[in-house]
Design an enzyme around this catalytic site. Structure first.
Site, short mmCIF file in Angstrom:
data_model
loop_
_atom_site.label_atom_id
_atom_site.label_comp_id
_atom_site.label_asym_id
_atom_site.label_seq_id
_atom_site.Cartn_x
_atom_site.Cartn_y
_atom_site.Cartn_z
N LYS A 63 -3.44 4.98 -3.48
CA LYS A 63 -4.53 4.10 -3.90
C LYS A 63 -5.39 3.70 -2.70
O LYS A 63 -6.61 3.53 -2.83
CB LYS A 63 -3.97 2.88 -4.63
CG LYS A 63 -3.28 3.22 -5.95
CD LYS A 63 -2.70 2.00 -6.63
CE LYS A 63 -2.06 2.35 -7.97
NZ LYS A 63 -0.85 3.18 -7.82
N ALA B 276 0.76 -1.24 0.00
CA ALA B 276 0.00 0.00 0.00
C ALA B 276 0.79 1.30 0.00
O ALA B 276 0.29 2.32 -0.45
CB ALA B 276 -0.95 0.01 1.20
N GLU C 159 1.66 -2.81 4.36
CA GLU C 159 2.97 -2.50 3.80
C GLU C 159 4.02 -3.29 4.56
O GLU C 159 4.14 -3.18 5.78
CB GLU C 159 3.26 -1.00 3.89
CG GLU C 159 4.66 -0.61 3.48
CD GLU C 159 5.04 -1.09 2.08
OE1 GLU C 159 6.13 -1.69 1.95
OE2 GLU C 159 4.26 -0.88 1.13
N CYS D 255 3.87 -0.26 -12.40
CA CYS D 255 4.25 0.97 -13.09
C CYS D 255 5.43 0.66 -14.01
O CYS D 255 6.45 1.36 -14.02
CB CYS D 255 4.58 2.09 -12.11
SG CYS D 255 5.86 1.69 -10.91
N PRO E 287 3.00 4.51 -0.83
CA PRO E 287 2.79 5.53 0.19
C PRO E 287 1.34 5.78 0.58
O PRO E 287 1.08 6.50 1.54
CB PRO E 287 3.39 6.78 -0.44
CG PRO E 287 3.20 6.57 -1.91
CD PRO E 287 3.39 5.10 -2.14
N GLY E 288 0.38 5.23 -0.17
CA GLY E 288 -1.00 5.28 0.29
C GLY E 288 -2.00 5.93 -0.64
O GLY E 288 -3.18 6.00 -0.32
#
Length: 445
Positions: A119, A114, A136, A234, A116-117
């Site tokens: 999404k 998750a 995480e 990504c 840095p947050g």
């Protein structure tokens, strides 16, 4: 001008063919920036009304995200509304992943990787009547995740810091949706600069593939029958995208769901003549206004037979309960574990054997029979404090508060919250006409 490894360029030319020159040209163009409006604190309409005459917000709507806006090259990390959690700064194409699936609003969701947050924040806004477990594995990154969730004031998020294996075992068959935003070779982030490029090598994709498959296997254990796994990266490589999906589907009973696309999106790449991979989405910087992304959505069509671990027994804290009743206008349900006090949304979602950062909203700690308030209490429930100071985001008093200074308001005694245009920012205490600033030192300007 950025320079790219020849092996990467050869692979991309083979992948993109006639589009390669446009792609290569886009890699040296300036990156797009965007924000996501946190509707947990402020509606999109109210946010737009608030900043409509502010030159710091040259907003342009993102067509696939109702709360998303391009902001050009503006830097907003130190803006008071950012401090107050009214918005989150997020890469625009990264916002598409959560929009690849239509949430009903009451789902139980796991974000497996998750930090840095961004999404997680999107998902929590999508499921006001649901619960999100945001995990995480890397401890330092889990603290970044907590900091962002805390600033957004989200009340329906449990944060864990554990391995995918432990989380999957503890929460076997619990989730309607599992997001795997997988660690990857990062080819889609090359416009961030030389450090990202220097870390890439031609064998990295294969190394990442094994880890991605393992995380997907754990996601399978955690998702319900007829549940959904959203897989994203990504990066551009076939090894980490369509090939990972191919390997996973060859050993698990799932079907790919079609993701609606617009003209700025590309379909997944067909491998071994399987046209179903076209249901996936690829985002490229030469076609859309953001960085590289891959997204696949898979629905599970067989049962999950693992049994979840039992619930953790939690004890109610009388000290915390008395404070909350005295200072807030709503009733919370404080629970104590290892001297930390949480408001837990659903105790059935707290499992043995899992390492938790938070089990809901972190309200504070018990220190020698004294209740020490957490910043998370103010960001999540600040609007429900009986004592409130509501400041405009342009006011001098607000700037003083964010700096950690004394605010010239001493009309009452006790604990309260500073709001920024109705968005909870942080806490204070007034005693004997003295203002004590509770905004955390690490967040001050």
């Amino acid at each position: 001008m950025l320079e790219f490894p020849n092996e990467f360029l050869f692979r991309m030319k083979d992948l993109l063919k006639d589009e390669f020159d446009a792609f290569l040209s886009s890699l040296n163009q300036e990156r797009e920036k965007a924000i996501f409006v946190n509707e947990n604190k402020i509606s999109v309409q109210d946010f737009l009304s608030l900043v409509k005459n502010d030159s710091n917000f040259p907003l342009e709507k993102i067509d696939y995200e109702k709360a998303g806006f391009y902001i050009g090259g503006i830097k907003l990390g130190k803006h008071p509304l950012h401090h107050a959690g009214a918005f989150y700064i997020q890469e625009p194409n990264a916002m598409f992943t959560v929009n690849s699936y239509s949430f009903k609003g009451n789902e139980y969701v796991l974000d497996m990787c998750a930090s840095p947050g961004g999404k997680s924040i999107q998902i929590a806004n999508r499921i006001p009547d649901g619960i999100l477990v945001s995990n995480e594995y890397v401890t330092a990154r889990s603290q970044i995740l907590f900091s962002n969730i805390e600033r957004m004031g989200l009340k329906n998020v449990i944060i864990t810091n554990d391995t995918p294996e432990n989380v999957a075992s503890a929460y076997a068959g619990c989730f309607d949706v599992v997001l795997v935003d997988a660690p990857c070779s990062g080819e889609g982030m090359f416009r961030r600069g030389e450090k990202v490029i220097d870390e890439w090598n031609v064998g990295l994709a294969k190394k990442c593939q094994a880890r991605q498959l393992n995380i997907l296997n754990q996601a399978d254990k955690a998702v319900k029958q007829d549940g959904v796994i959203i897989y994203s990266t990504c990066t551009y490589s076939l090894e980490e995208n369509e090939e990972v999906i191919q390997m996973f589907l060859s050993t698990h009973n799932y079907k790919l769901l079609d993701i609606p696309k617009n003209e700025h999106m590309s379909s997944g790449i067909v491998i071994d003549n399987v046209v179903d991979y076209k249901k996936c989405v690829r985002l490229y910087p030469h076609k859309s206004r953001g960085e590289g992304q891959f997204v696949a959505v898979m629905k599970k069509i067989d049962a999950n037979n693992l049994i979840a671990n039992g619930n953790e027994k939690l004890n109610k804290s009388i000290i915390a309960n008395n404070f909350l009743k005295e200072n807030l206008t709503l009733n919370l349900n404080p629970r104590e574990t290892n001297n930390k006090i949480f408001h837990i949304i659903n105790e059935n979602m707290i499992k043995r054997g899992v390492n938790y950062i938070t089990k809901g909203v972190l309200l504070g700690e018990l220190v020698k029979n004294r209740f020490v308030l957490a910043h998370n209490l103010f960001t999540a429930y600040g609007n429900q404090f009986k004592k409130i100071i509501n400041l405009n985001y342009k006011s001098n008093e607000l700037l003083k508060y964010i700096r950690g200074d004394v605010v010239d308001i001493t009309d009452f005694d006790g604990y309260g919250t500073v709001l920024v245009d109705n968005c909870a920012l942080g806490g204070f205490k007034i005693s004997d006409s003295k203002f004590k600033n509770h905004y955390p030192k690490g967040l001050r300007i």
